[in-house]
Enzyme design. Sequence first.
Site, short mmCIF file in Angstrom:
data_model
loop_
_atom_site.label_atom_id
_atom_site.label_comp_id
_atom_site.label_asym_id
_atom_site.label_seq_id
_atom_site.Cartn_x
_atom_site.Cartn_y
_atom_site.Cartn_z
N ASN A 30 0.80 -1.22 0.00
CA ASN A 30 0.00 0.00 0.00
C ASN A 30 0.83 1.26 0.00
OD1 ASN A 30 -2.44 -1.57 0.39
ND2 ASN A 30 -1.63 -1.88 2.43
N CYS A 31 1.81 1.33 -0.89
CA CYS A 31 2.58 2.57 -1.02
C CYS A 31 1.71 3.58 -1.77
CB CYS A 31 3.88 2.33 -1.79
SG CYS A 31 4.96 1.20 -0.93
N LEU A 32 0.70 4.09 -1.07
CA LEU A 32 -0.23 5.00 -1.74
C LEU A 32 0.09 6.43 -1.36
CD1 LEU A 32 -3.43 2.94 -0.99
CD2 LEU A 32 -2.39 3.24 -3.22
#
Lengths: 123, 105, 105
Positions: free
Chosen positions: C103-105
């Site tokens: 989840n490198c958002l």
Amino acid sequence: MTPNTHKTLLVILSQSPYSSSLAREAVDYCLAAAAFEQNIQLLFIGDAVLQLLNDQQPANISQKNVAKTLSALPIYGIGNFFVDHEALVRYGLSDEQLCLPIRKVTPRQMADMLANATHTLNF
Amino acid sequence: MKTLHILNKSPKHAFPASQCARFYSQHDSILLIEDAVYYTLPTTYPLFLAITELRALPTKPTIYALKEDIDARGISETTPNDVKLVTYEGFVELTASHDKSASWY
Amino acid sequence: MTTSINVDNEGFLKNLSDWSPDVANQIANNEGITLSDDHWEVITILREFYLTYEISPAMRIFVKSVKEQLGERKGNSIHLLNLFPGSPAKIASKIAGLPKPTNCL
């Protein structure tokens, strides 16, 4: 568009922790949704109450600890946890066995949660 | 807010249908797809009605079944009258005409 | 001294149990980083986070947990960018022997 604060995302979990990857996927989904500051409710029904047991040690079956990842959710701003009271009773689980502070709900309350949610996803 | 409840598991799994019944609100609909279409068989349909009517509902739920899945399994002759058949296109329309969909498995 | 370490195509350890401070130094060298005390205190925090939650935190939570333990002066993205240039959460996780943050958002 209504502002995010009025939207509720209801995530319904119904599977046991290690029968499939769904328990992990639900957590991943919640972490992603939390990054967009969505208002998230998690509801554990049926076998998913078994995800909440706090003494899981799945390293020897080469799985990640579902209870540990669930207990990270509050850090990510997710704090609304609900559990199907009947399922807790069926498996004879008590509060101190659970990895999260969680509210017990009745079938009537669960139906209302679904009816009132803006979106829902079942894992 | 209307919910479309989707079932895809065969009648040997009692849990999904019972959850669907517990979460059912008035004006919701139920759609049977994949192996859940076997619920339309004469022997299993009464069971399905028994499960989904567990809660005293003011109105009977509208039940749909996916025609493609019914046909594929060779059970099109025995579809009960109160089950409405929908095609894939109808499936899409149902998801659009309801506020949300919930899949029980 | 360069023993061969078992990493994936992005340089993340395949077996988390292979990690040791020596391995960390070696991975850091491959990233062009020489580990200082400032690096180590962050690596320790990351490893403790993973031990507790089995999650490699992406940037937002990474910064938050460093801030909680080391205060504002070090718990900010500039300090972490200086230590682990480019993509701090990803590179620090790699050196700490943890999986790539999801989840490198």
